[in-house]
Structures are given as C-alpha cells and as structure tokens.
Write a protein that holds these residues in place. Sequence first.
Motif, PDB file in Angstrom:
ATOM      1  N   UNK A  95     -31.407  57.308  25.687  1.00  0.00           N
ATOM      2  CA  UNK A  95     -32.034  58.074  26.762  1.00  0.00           C
ATOM      3  C   UNK A  95     -32.382  57.192  27.955  1.00  0.00           C
ATOM      4  N   UNK A  96     -32.759  55.949  27.709  1.00  0.00           N
ATOM      5  CA  UNK A  96     -33.010  55.022  28.815  1.00  0.00           C
ATOM      6  C   UNK A  96     -31.707  54.750  29.554  1.00  0.00           C
ATOM      7  N   UNK A  97     -30.614  54.632  28.803  1.00  0.00           N
ATOM      8  CA  UNK A  97     -29.284  54.453  29.407  1.00  0.00           C
ATOM      9  C   UNK A  97     -28.936  55.645  30.291  1.00  0.00           C
ATOM     10  N   UNK A  98     -29.198  56.851  29.785  1.00  0.00           N
ATOM     11  CA  UNK A  98     -28.881  58.062  30.546  1.00  0.00           C
ATOM     12  C   UNK A  98     -29.696  58.129  31.829  1.00  0.00           C
ATOM     13  N   UNK A  99     -30.992  57.842  31.741  1.00  0.00           N
ATOM     14  CA  UNK A  99     -31.840  57.857  32.930  1.00  0.00           C
ATOM     15  C   UNK A  99     -31.382  56.807  33.940  1.00  0.00           C
TER      16      UNK A  99
ATOM     17  N   UNK B 176     -40.767  64.356  36.626  1.00  0.00           N
ATOM     18  CA  UNK B 176     -41.344  63.026  36.833  1.00  0.00           C
ATOM     19  C   UNK B 176     -40.486  61.983  36.117  1.00  0.00           C
ATOM     20  N   UNK B 177     -39.630  61.335  36.880  1.00  0.00           N
ATOM     21  CA  UNK B 177     -38.685  60.371  36.313  1.00  0.00           C
ATOM     22  C   UNK B 177     -39.393  59.125  35.761  1.00  0.00           C
ATOM     23  N   UNK B 178     -40.442  58.688  36.437  1.00  0.00           N
ATOM     24  CA  UNK B 178     -41.163  57.497  35.997  1.00  0.00           C
ATOM     25  C   UNK B 178     -41.793  57.721  34.619  1.00  0.00           C
ATOM     26  N   UNK B 179     -42.422  58.874  34.436  1.00  0.00           N
ATOM     27  CA  UNK B 179     -43.019  59.177  33.134  1.00  0.00           C
ATOM     28  C   UNK B 179     -41.940  59.325  32.073  1.00  0.00           C
TER      29      UNK B 179
END
Length: 337
Positions: free
Chosen positions: A161-165, A269-272
């Motif tokens: 999921x971090x990769x996707x973001x 909220x992309x940061x959260x």
Amino acid sequence: MNEVTKLTTAKDWASDQEVRWCPGCGDYAVLKAVQRTMPDLGVAREKTVFISGIGCSSRFPYYMASYGFHTIHGRACAVATGTKLANPELDVWIITGDGDALSIGGNHTMHMLRRNLDCQLLLFNNEIYGLTKGQYSPTSRVGTRSPSTPFGSVDRPANPCAFALGSGARFVARGIDVHKNLPEVLKAAHAHRGASFVEIFQNCVVYNDDVFASFTDKSVAADKQLWLKTGEKMLFAAGTKGLALDMDRHMLKVVDGDSDEVLVHDPRNRAIAHMLVEMPASAFPVALGVLYEDPAPTFDSAVTEQNQFAANGKAADLQKLVSQGQTWQVEKEPRAE
C-alpha cells in the motif's frame, strides 16, 4: 457502469473449470467473495474481463465466467492497459500476487497506477512465492526462511500500500481473504473511477501458514484490526481504543476510545493514509478497508478524448495513409526474349 443484459447470480459468474488450489488456500475465499460481489455491481459478463500474470492467484480468470487473459509474469498491468484502451467499455480487473506485481512487474504496476487507468487491481499478498515452491518474495519479512533464504531473509520487505501511494494511486484499500467485509471493499473499489488498488492478505497454508495470525486470528482480531469508515472515528478494540495524531513525533498514537483526540477518517487525506499503512504491527492495529480515495481524471478517458479530437473532421482513408510521405512503386521489368 456497464450495460446490463440480465440480472446475474454468483453461480452465473462461476465457470465450469475445476478450481485447483491447495486445500485451505485463501484464494478460494477471495474467489467466492468476487463471485458473490459481481451480481451486486450490476455489470455484464460479456463486458467484464479478468487479467492475471503468473502465480497461484493468476489462475483466477479460468474460474470466472467472463472474458479473461492469463498473461505472462509481471505483465498483467500492461495487458490490462492495452485492453482498456482498445475497448474503454470493458470492466477490467487485474489479479496479481506480491511477487508478480512487485518484483518483475513492479514497473508496470507503478506506471498503471500513476496513469490512473480505470480498473481494479487485486493484489493477493501471502508474503511468499507459492507457485514456485516457497521462495521468499518482495513482501517477505526479515528472517523468513525459505529455499532461497535458508538462513533467513535479510531484505527489508516492500509495503504494497505504501508502494501504491508512492506511485500516485488514487484509491488504496486493504482486505483479508476470509473476512466478511471483503465484498464491501471490492464494491468500493469498483465504484471508484480510476485505478483501484486493493491489497488482500491471503494465507498460504503450505509455505507461509498463519503469517498474518497476529491480526487475523479470532482471539486477537478485535484488538489488532481497524476497519476504517468514511466520516467515522478510527476506533478498534470494541471502541475502547482509537488513533490520534502525535504532533510532537509526527506520527499516529493509540489513545482511549472516548478521547477527543480520536481521528475521524477522511479518505482524501493522503498524509494520514501514509501513516496508516506504515504503522508498526507490534504497537498498532492493522488498518483495513478504504485507506485513501481521491478521484482524478483517468488515463483511458484522456486518451479517448485526445483521439477523438485528433480525428475530428477527418475521414478515414487507409490508402491515403499508406501512400503518404516517401513512397515508390516497383515497375515490372519486361521479360527477356
């Protein structure tokens, strides 16, 4: 939404092929969840296509009574892009695994997500290469013993999921293979216009059994699972605990459920969202459901619009096309007497 030819049932979406996975494999549960979900989406089988790469999960298209491609290792996203551009009316689903999508297929996955192709990508993550007999994969944890890491993996695992973001995905979600909420996650992914990335924690009973038991086992599920809902507080452990911002450390923290600090989930909220996918499992619950959603224009719609603009006022003339530019004609030489 696809034009509906008739109402369907879960049985209508099941093909006549014998389903072949190891007994107890989590893939069975995901297959059933998808087959149960498709009728609720109001889509037509003749306008639906499932596209996969290589791996245990990639047998999926054979078991769906729709169109499908079983492609080559890591190239499912590339084939899906061509499919959607050739026929934008198709409802495209990509079925892939952690090895297929994040190793040899990592670049294709990244570019499909950043382009925002209108499709659903389901990544079955079992933290192992199952089809090739249990080698460690990009998501395998440090210390994982396998035929390719007999002394334990020293790689730091990739976070899907971090990769996707980081790739620019506009929809990122998580689910669990056997959880009752998986169909709702699939429906949310399908409702999103653009690339929907869904990581599904899938248990490999043969080569990595119970690797997710620390948050999927019934004895700990309530304390270790945080199912996110838009506009609702981030609560878990039967509402007794919640997540809040630690302003001093610029990260999340666990607080009492009745605290005024508890965050309300805003999927825009992309940061959260980044904080949620990177919470250490030792001290935090695992965030599940729709973590991030912020729609944007899709790649396929932009290409279609551009093609229509380029073709406006022009008549198709194949002969003129092949004859333009530098051309020449080979004259037939007279036969020698």
